[in-house]
Design a protein around this motif. Structure first.
Motif, PDB file in Angstrom:
ATOM      1  N   ASN A 115       0.768  -1.077   0.000  1.00 46.89           N
ATOM      2  CA  ASN A 115      -0.020  -0.106   0.028  1.00 46.89           C
ATOM      3  C   ASN A 115       0.941   1.150  -0.005  1.00 46.89           C
ATOM      4  O   ASN A 115       2.038   1.344   0.436  1.00 46.89           O
ATOM      5  CB  ASN A 115      -0.876   0.019   1.169  1.00 46.89           C
ATOM      6  CG  ASN A 115      -2.218   0.594   0.992  1.00 46.89           C
ATOM      7  OD1 ASN A 115      -3.320  -0.281   1.078  1.00 46.89           O
ATOM      8  ND2 ASN A 115      -2.505   1.857   0.323  1.00 46.89           N
ATOM      9  N   PHE A 116       0.329   2.275  -0.641  1.00 48.00           N
ATOM     10  CA  PHE A 116       1.032   3.719  -0.347  1.00 48.00           C
ATOM     11  C   PHE A 116       0.638   4.303   0.901  1.00 48.00           C
ATOM     12  O   PHE A 116      -0.595   4.062   1.238  1.00 48.00           O
ATOM     13  CB  PHE A 116       0.695   4.596  -1.682  1.00 48.00           C
ATOM     14  CG  PHE A 116       1.389   4.339  -2.924  1.00 48.00           C
ATOM     15  CD1 PHE A 116       2.591   4.540  -3.042  1.00 48.00           C
ATOM     16  CD2 PHE A 116       0.848   3.639  -4.002  1.00 48.00           C
ATOM     17  CE1 PHE A 116       3.450   4.688  -4.160  1.00 48.00           C
ATOM     18  CE2 PHE A 116       1.366   3.756  -4.980  1.00 48.00           C
ATOM     19  CZ  PHE A 116       2.570   3.961  -5.209  1.00 48.00           C
ATOM     20  N   VAL A 117       1.891   5.009   1.683  1.00 45.91           N
ATOM     21  CA  VAL A 117       1.481   5.962   2.550  1.00 45.91           C
ATOM     22  C   VAL A 117       1.926   7.215   2.102  1.00 45.91           C
ATOM     23  O   VAL A 117       3.019   7.401   1.596  1.00 45.91           O
ATOM     24  CB  VAL A 117       2.016   5.447   3.687  1.00 45.91           C
ATOM     25  CG1 VAL A 117       2.116   6.444   4.895  1.00 45.91           C
ATOM     26  CG2 VAL A 117       1.167   4.249   4.393  1.00 45.91           C
ATOM     27  N   ALA A 118       1.011   8.270   2.655  1.00 42.81           N
ATOM     28  CA  ALA A 118       1.462   9.729   2.279  1.00 42.81           C
ATOM     29  C   ALA A 118       1.280  10.428   3.548  1.00 42.81           C
ATOM     30  O   ALA A 118       0.295  10.028   4.373  1.00 42.81           O
ATOM     31  CB  ALA A 118       0.734  10.181   1.047  1.00 42.81           C
ATOM     32  N   LEU A 137       8.763   9.290  -4.830  1.00 40.69           N
ATOM     33  CA  LEU A 137       8.127   8.270  -4.305  1.00 40.69           C
ATOM     34  C   LEU A 137       9.506   7.402  -3.635  1.00 40.69           C
ATOM     35  O   LEU A 137      10.282   7.495  -4.460  1.00 40.69           O
ATOM     36  CB  LEU A 137       7.470   7.193  -5.376  1.00 40.69           C
ATOM     37  CG  LEU A 137       6.167   8.085  -6.138  1.00 40.69           C
ATOM     38  CD1 LEU A 137       5.663   7.110  -7.096  1.00 40.69           C
ATOM     39  CD2 LEU A 137       5.177   8.543  -5.161  1.00 40.69           C
ATOM     40  N   GLY A 138       8.898   6.766  -2.632  1.00 35.97           N
ATOM     41  CA  GLY A 138      10.121   6.033  -1.952  1.00 35.97           C
ATOM     42  C   GLY A 138       9.880   4.505  -1.619  1.00 35.97           C
ATOM     43  O   GLY A 138       8.698   4.256  -1.476  1.00 35.97           O
ATOM     44  N   ALA A 139      10.849   3.888  -1.496  1.00 39.60           N
ATOM     45  CA  ALA A 139      10.793   2.400  -1.072  1.00 39.60           C
ATOM     46  C   ALA A 139      12.129   1.857  -0.576  1.00 39.60           C
ATOM     47  O   ALA A 139      13.336   2.400  -1.085  1.00 39.60           O
ATOM     48  CB  ALA A 139      10.316   1.440  -2.226  1.00 39.60           C
ATOM     49  N   GLU A 168      14.547   4.110   6.726  1.00 40.84           N
ATOM     50  CA  GLU A 168      14.940   5.049   6.155  1.00 40.84           C
ATOM     51  C   GLU A 168      14.230   5.942   5.240  1.00 40.84           C
ATOM     52  O   GLU A 168      13.899   7.186   5.338  1.00 40.84           O
ATOM     53  CB  GLU A 168      16.109   5.033   5.475  1.00 40.84           C
ATOM     54  CG  GLU A 168      17.476   4.398   6.444  1.00 40.84           C
ATOM     55  CD  GLU A 168      18.516   3.856   5.720  1.00 40.84           C
ATOM     56  OE1 GLU A 168      18.369   3.806   4.393  1.00 40.84           O
ATOM     57  OE2 GLU A 168      19.489   3.462   6.289  1.00 40.84           O
ATOM     58  N   ALA A 169      13.373   5.191   4.570  1.00 39.70           N
ATOM     59  CA  ALA A 169      12.273   5.649   3.698  1.00 39.70           C
ATOM     60  C   ALA A 169      11.160   6.255   4.536  1.00 39.70           C
ATOM     61  O   ALA A 169      10.707   7.325   4.270  1.00 39.70           O
ATOM     62  CB  ALA A 169      11.615   4.491   3.128  1.00 39.70           C
ATOM     63  N   ASN A 170      10.764   5.515   5.722  1.00 34.18           N
ATOM     64  CA  ASN A 170       9.679   5.956   6.563  1.00 34.18           C
ATOM     65  C   ASN A 170      10.124   7.573   6.993  1.00 34.18           C
ATOM     66  O   ASN A 170       9.369   8.352   7.362  1.00 34.18           O
ATOM     67  CB  ASN A 170       9.673   5.272   7.758  1.00 34.18           C
ATOM     68  CG  ASN A 170       9.121   3.787   7.273  1.00 34.18           C
ATOM     69  OD1 ASN A 170       8.596   3.532   6.152  1.00 34.18           O
ATOM     70  ND2 ASN A 170       9.081   2.928   8.170  1.00 34.18           N
ATOM     71  N   ALA A 174       8.241  11.004   6.675  1.00 32.17           N
ATOM     72  CA  ALA A 174       7.708  11.971   8.009  1.00 32.17           C
ATOM     73  C   ALA A 174       8.628  13.445   7.840  1.00 32.17           C
ATOM     74  O   ALA A 174       7.777  14.129   8.353  1.00 32.17           O
ATOM     75  CB  ALA A 174       8.366  11.103   9.158  1.00 32.17           C
ATOM     76  N   ASN A 175       9.639  13.511   7.142  1.00 35.75           N
ATOM     77  CA  ASN A 175      10.342  14.697   7.382  1.00 35.75           C
ATOM     78  C   ASN A 175      10.022  15.605   5.865  1.00 35.75           C
ATOM     79  O   ASN A 175      10.681  16.531   5.849  1.00 35.75           O
ATOM     80  CB  ASN A 175      11.785  14.487   7.582  1.00 35.75           C
ATOM     81  CG  ASN A 175      12.030  14.092   8.812  1.00 35.75           C
ATOM     82  OD1 ASN A 175      11.594  14.282   9.792  1.00 35.75           O
ATOM     83  ND2 ASN A 175      13.240  13.464   8.863  1.00 35.75           N
ATOM     84  N   GLY A 176       9.203  15.012   5.012  1.00 33.60           N
ATOM     85  CA  GLY A 176       8.601  15.940   3.984  1.00 33.60           C
ATOM     86  C   GLY A 176       9.746  15.633   2.712  1.00 33.60           C
ATOM     87  O   GLY A 176       9.487  16.512   1.852  1.00 33.60           O
ATOM     88  N   ARG A 177      10.310  14.638   2.772  1.00 33.56           N
ATOM     89  CA  ARG A 177      11.296  14.774   1.688  1.00 33.56           C
ATOM     90  C   ARG A 177      10.717  13.703   0.334  1.00 33.56           C
ATOM     91  O   ARG A 177      11.214  13.514  -0.482  1.00 33.56           O
ATOM     92  CB  ARG A 177      12.523  14.417   1.896  1.00 33.56           C
ATOM     93  CG  ARG A 177      13.473  15.205   2.806  1.00 33.56           C
ATOM     94  CD  ARG A 177      14.824  14.669   3.112  1.00 33.56           C
ATOM     95  NE  ARG A 177      14.977  13.992   4.027  1.00 33.56           N
ATOM     96  CZ  ARG A 177      15.174  14.551   5.326  1.00 33.56           C
ATOM     97  NH1 ARG A 177      15.460  15.731   5.559  1.00 33.56           N
ATOM     98  NH2 ARG A 177      15.241  13.221   6.590  1.00 33.56           N
ATOM     99  N   LEU A 178       9.463  13.139   0.759  1.00 27.70           N
ATOM    100  CA  LEU A 178       8.874  12.274   0.001  1.00 27.70           C
ATOM    101  C   LEU A 178       7.253  12.655  -0.268  1.00 27.70           C
ATOM    102  O   LEU A 178       6.793  13.160   0.656  1.00 27.70           O
ATOM    103  CB  LEU A 178       9.012  10.666   0.114  1.00 27.70           C
ATOM    104  CG  LEU A 178      10.527  10.213   0.079  1.00 27.70           C
ATOM    105  CD1 LEU A 178      10.450   8.729   0.858  1.00 27.70           C
ATOM    106  CD2 LEU A 178      11.117  10.047  -1.206  1.00 27.70           C
ATOM    107  N   ASP A 179       6.748  12.310  -1.354  1.00 33.83           N
ATOM    108  CA  ASP A 179       5.260  12.584  -1.415  1.00 33.83           C
ATOM    109  C   ASP A 179       4.460  11.140  -0.951  1.00 33.83           C
ATOM    110  O   ASP A 179       3.468  11.329  -0.462  1.00 33.83           O
ATOM    111  CB  ASP A 179       4.950  12.669  -2.929  1.00 33.83           C
ATOM    112  CG  ASP A 179       5.446  14.188  -3.503  1.00 33.83           C
ATOM    113  OD1 ASP A 179       5.288  15.274  -2.835  1.00 33.83           O
ATOM    114  OD2 ASP A 179       6.292  14.288  -4.488  1.00 33.83           O
ATOM    115  N   ALA A 180       5.243  10.189  -1.258  1.00 35.07           N
ATOM    116  CA  ALA A 180       4.767   8.681  -0.701  1.00 35.07           C
ATOM    117  C   ALA A 180       5.635   7.834  -0.542  1.00 35.07           C
ATOM    118  O   ALA A 180       6.660   7.693  -1.315  1.00 35.07           O
ATOM    119  CB  ALA A 180       3.391   8.551  -1.474  1.00 35.07           C
TER     120      ALA A 180
END
Length: 258
Positions: A115-118, A137-139, A168-170, A174-180
């Motif tokens: 699932n995606f989380v944003a 996007l991160g993974a 690290e992705a999480n 959380a720090n706003g460096r990824l959209d999801a």
């Protein structure tokens, strides 16, 4: 008895003897895991814990073998198995066609969707590749989730960032460096129950396409160790049948992950 019959019988005896000599008697099984993927595997007070670890211990008990555990970074987990550092991987590794080119797998011991989380203030509602064009996007790298993002979303115009560990992705989300981020839904649910994960919410629907997300999670084993594959398969059936699996499942989840 004809000459042909005598020769055939001798060949069978030789084959049987050879098989008996080459078959390994498993008394100890060395297990590799990551130790950085809660609630499935993690380190607490210098001890490996989690669903994967408890399942591995239950399987070892059924197989009547002594098991030892080694923590290994995810990127090197298959190479280390092939190099003989341990005998089996119990680390939430999805059974995919790509991985089956390198190693063998037991039958599945769990299967959960992605699932995606944003962030909670996101305007993302549609998580199709077209809708996430231009998004970051991160993974976790070398996973079914990173493969899916690279194969589908990057080609549609998203920027994909990969990480050595899920945490690290999480953190970047959380720090706003990824959209999801895209990851296992149960792993994300665990993180969203922490203070750091309060920032975020699920968006879009679940992803289960076997082409990308595999046939479930299995024990990874070297292809030469067919007897060990059979031992794990038998043990998985046994812990499901006698209720051991449900007891472990219920310790971690309010729903079945089998």
């Amino acid at each position: 008895m004809s000459l042909f019959t005598r020769l055939a019988a001798a060949a069978v005896l030789v084959a049987a003897a050879t098989t008996g000599v080459s078959a390994k008697e498993w008394k100890t099984v060395r297990i590799g895991t990551e130790g950085a993927y809660p609630p499935f595997n993690y380190v607490e007070n210098n001890e490996l814990k989690g669903f994967d670890i408890d399942i591995a211990k239950a399987l070892c008990e059924k197989m009547k073998v002594t098991c030892t555990f080694t923590a290994q970074d995810w990127d090197g987990i298959i190479p280390a198995l092939l190099a003989g550092k341990y005998d089996a991987i119990v680390a939430s590794m999805s059974i995919t066609e790509e991985r089956k080119q390198q190693i063998a797998f037991s039958k599945k011991y769990y299967n959960t969707p992605a699932n995606f989380v944003a962030p909670k203030d996101t305007k993302i509602t549609d998580t199709s590749p077209e809708a996430l064009k231009g998004k970051v996007l991160g993974a976790q790298g070398s996973t079914i989730h990173s493969n899916y993002l690279e194969d589908v979303y990057a080609k549609a115009g998203a920027e994909v960032k990969l990480y050595g560990k899920q945490d690290e992705a999480n953190l970047d989300l959380a720090n706003g460096r990824l959209d999801a981020i895209l990851a296992d839904k149960v792993v994300l649910l665990e993180w969203m129950g922490t203070k750091e994960g309060e920032c975020c919410k699920f968006v879009g629907s679940e992803y289960k396409d076997p082409k990308y997300f595999g046939e479930g999670v299995g024990v990874g084993i070297r292809k030469d160790d067919a007897e060990l594959v059979a031992m794990f398969n038998k043990a998985i059936d046994e812990i499901v049948a006698d209720g051991t699996y449900k007891k472990i499942n219920d310790k971690y989840f309010p729903f079945s992950v089998y």
